[in-house]
Write a protein that holds these residues in place. Structure first.
Motif, short mmCIF file in Angstrom:
data_model
loop_
_atom_site.label_atom_id
_atom_site.label_comp_id
_atom_site.label_asym_id
_atom_site.label_seq_id
_atom_site.Cartn_x
_atom_site.Cartn_y
_atom_site.Cartn_z
N SER A 113 -44.07 -10.18 -13.18
CA SER A 113 -43.33 -8.92 -13.30
C SER A 113 -42.36 -8.69 -12.16
O SER A 113 -41.66 -7.66 -12.15
CB SER A 113 -44.32 -7.75 -13.37
N ASN A 114 -42.27 -9.63 -11.18
CA ASN A 114 -41.38 -9.40 -10.05
C ASN A 114 -41.05 -10.74 -9.39
O ASN A 114 -41.59 -11.78 -9.77
CB ASN A 114 -42.02 -8.44 -9.04
N TRP A 115 -40.17 -10.70 -8.41
CA TRP A 115 -39.75 -11.90 -7.70
C TRP A 115 -40.10 -11.75 -6.23
O TRP A 115 -40.12 -10.65 -5.69
CB TRP A 115 -38.23 -12.08 -7.83
N MET A 116 -40.34 -12.87 -5.56
CA MET A 116 -40.61 -12.87 -4.14
C MET A 116 -39.35 -13.32 -3.42
O MET A 116 -38.88 -14.45 -3.60
CB MET A 116 -41.78 -13.80 -3.81
N ILE A 117 -38.79 -12.43 -2.60
CA ILE A 117 -37.53 -12.69 -1.91
C ILE A 117 -37.82 -13.15 -0.49
O ILE A 117 -38.39 -12.40 0.32
CB ILE A 117 -36.65 -11.42 -1.90
N PRO A 118 -37.42 -14.38 -0.13
CA PRO A 118 -37.68 -14.87 1.24
C PRO A 118 -36.73 -14.22 2.24
O PRO A 118 -35.68 -13.67 1.87
CB PRO A 118 -37.42 -16.37 1.11
N THR A 119 -37.07 -14.32 3.51
CA THR A 119 -36.26 -13.68 4.55
C THR A 119 -34.83 -14.21 4.57
O THR A 119 -33.88 -13.45 4.83
CB THR A 119 -36.91 -13.90 5.93
N GLU A 120 -34.64 -15.51 4.28
CA GLU A 120 -33.29 -16.07 4.34
C GLU A 120 -32.39 -15.56 3.21
O GLU A 120 -31.16 -15.72 3.27
CB GLU A 120 -33.34 -17.61 4.31
N ALA A 121 -32.99 -14.95 2.18
CA ALA A 121 -32.19 -14.44 1.05
C ALA A 121 -31.91 -12.95 1.17
O ALA A 121 -31.16 -12.40 0.35
CB ALA A 121 -32.90 -14.72 -0.27
N VAL A 122 -32.48 -12.29 2.19
CA VAL A 122 -32.22 -10.86 2.38
C VAL A 122 -30.74 -10.65 2.68
O VAL A 122 -30.13 -11.39 3.47
CB VAL A 122 -33.10 -10.30 3.51
N ASP A 123 -30.15 -9.68 2.00
CA ASP A 123 -28.72 -9.35 2.10
C ASP A 123 -27.82 -10.39 1.42
O ASP A 123 -26.59 -10.31 1.54
CB ASP A 123 -28.27 -9.13 3.55
N ASN A 155 -45.78 -10.49 1.83
CA ASN A 155 -46.92 -11.40 1.80
C ASN A 155 -47.01 -12.18 3.11
O ASN A 155 -46.23 -11.94 4.04
CB ASN A 155 -46.85 -12.33 0.57
N LYS A 156 -47.92 -13.13 3.18
CA LYS A 156 -48.14 -13.86 4.43
C LYS A 156 -46.94 -14.72 4.83
O LYS A 156 -46.82 -15.11 6.00
CB LYS A 156 -49.38 -14.73 4.32
N ASP A 157 -46.04 -15.00 3.86
CA ASP A 157 -44.82 -15.76 4.15
C ASP A 157 -43.64 -14.85 4.44
O ASP A 157 -42.49 -15.31 4.47
CB ASP A 157 -44.48 -16.69 2.98
N ALA A 158 -43.91 -13.56 4.61
CA ALA A 158 -42.89 -12.54 4.91
C ALA A 158 -41.92 -12.34 3.74
O ALA A 158 -40.79 -11.89 3.94
CB ALA A 158 -42.12 -12.90 6.18
#
Length: 300
Positions: free
Chosen positions: A110-120, A152-155
């Motif tokens: 129902s959702n996606w996990m967005i990694p820190t490098e993809a923010v903005d 999550n634990k991977d930020a």
């Protein structure tokens, strides 16, 4: 995927509108038009999922039977196939569109996990809902304000409930080919796979499911043999077509019997699909005989 997706706020005047709408136009153009994108994207998702399930080799028939690592690989496979579909190159993230780095995120949930490098950065969001056979393709600028506070634990963070409003949808709640085995009663599935030979399983399949196109992939899964196409042909009285014909059932292929399929007023079959039916009138028997089928005579 969430059943209640809010209307998109990506309209003229929205800070992300110019960027996302320009990417939308480019993606549709690369796909060959909106209709082609819808068709090809939906078919691509079905292939990506089925190729990991690998029914012919594993006997598994649904997504839930996959190992955790296999479920993760579907996301990688979707990324690769989507780049190929749109003729996109690799970039600093997953790809580049109009000189913008774009991260491709896939979910079967129902959702996606967005990694820190993809923010903005721009994210291309892909989702497949196997239970409802609906798919999604959207674009979002993954701003922190659009993401959940928790991680999550991977930020990695998810799209927040409010953030869903900032997705520009190219496809939303769009149908895609259902997993065939989800559309068949479990009792029928057990009957199909109870037989010891490929010919018998194929015959049971087309005896049980008539007047409905069935894909080459399903035939391969049922045959469970390398030469699975041989199972749907006549074969000295032993082939599935022979077995069905003795029962008064036609087994037709879109490529070979397109005209007869149309004359029998059956659903359209693509060249790689098969369909079975039981002719009930003298006229239908004559039409079948004209193309080489020898069905038992009907009374009267």
């Amino acid at each position: 995927m969430k059943k209640n997706i809010p209307p998109s706020l990506i309209q003229p005047g929205h800070p992300d509108h110019h960027l996302l709408s320009s990417l939308q136009v480019e993606i549709i153009a690369r796909a060959g038009g909106a209709l082609t994108l819808a068709d090809d994207f939906a078919a691509m998702l079905r292939t990506c999922i089925d190729d990991v399930i690998m029914t012919p080799k594993t006997g598994r028939r649904c997504y839930e039977e996959l190992e955790k690592t296999e479920k993760t690989y579907i996301g990688t496979r979707v990324e690769i196939e989507l780049r190929a579909l749109l003729r996109l190159k690799r970039g600093r993230l997953d790809t580049v569109i109009l000189d913008h780095d774009v991260d491709i995120k896939n979910t079967m949930g129902s959702n996606w996990m967005i990694p820190t490098e993809a923010v903005d950065q721009v994210c291309m969001l892909v989702a497949a809902d196997e239970l409802r056979a609906r798919c999604y393709l959207g674009l979002v600028v993954a701003k922190r304000d659009y993401l959940t506070a928790g991680q999550n634990k991977d930020a990695k963070r998810s799209i927040s409930a409010e953030g869903f409003q900032h997705i520009l949808w190219l496809l939303c709640d769009h149908p895609y080919p259902a997993n065939f085995w989800r559309t068949v009663d479990e009792e029928v599935v057990e009957q199909i796979f109870a037989s010891d030979t490929g010919n018998a399983r194929i015959a049971t399949l087309f005896r049980a499911i008539q007047d409905r196109p069935i894909s080459r992939q399903v035939v391969e899964a049922v045959a469970m043999q390398k030469d699975f196409m041989r199972r749907v042909r006549s074969d000295k009285g032993r082939g599935a077509r022979d077995l069905l014909q003795r029962d008064g059932i036609l087994l037709l292929q879109g490529q070979l019997h397109g005209q007869l399929i149309k004359m029998m007023e059956l659903p359209h079959c693509s060249p790689s699909e098969f369909i079975s039916c039981r002719p009930t009138t003298a006229l239908q028997h004559r039409m079948a005989a004209q193309v080489g089928f020898n069905l038992p005579q009907i009374a009267g």
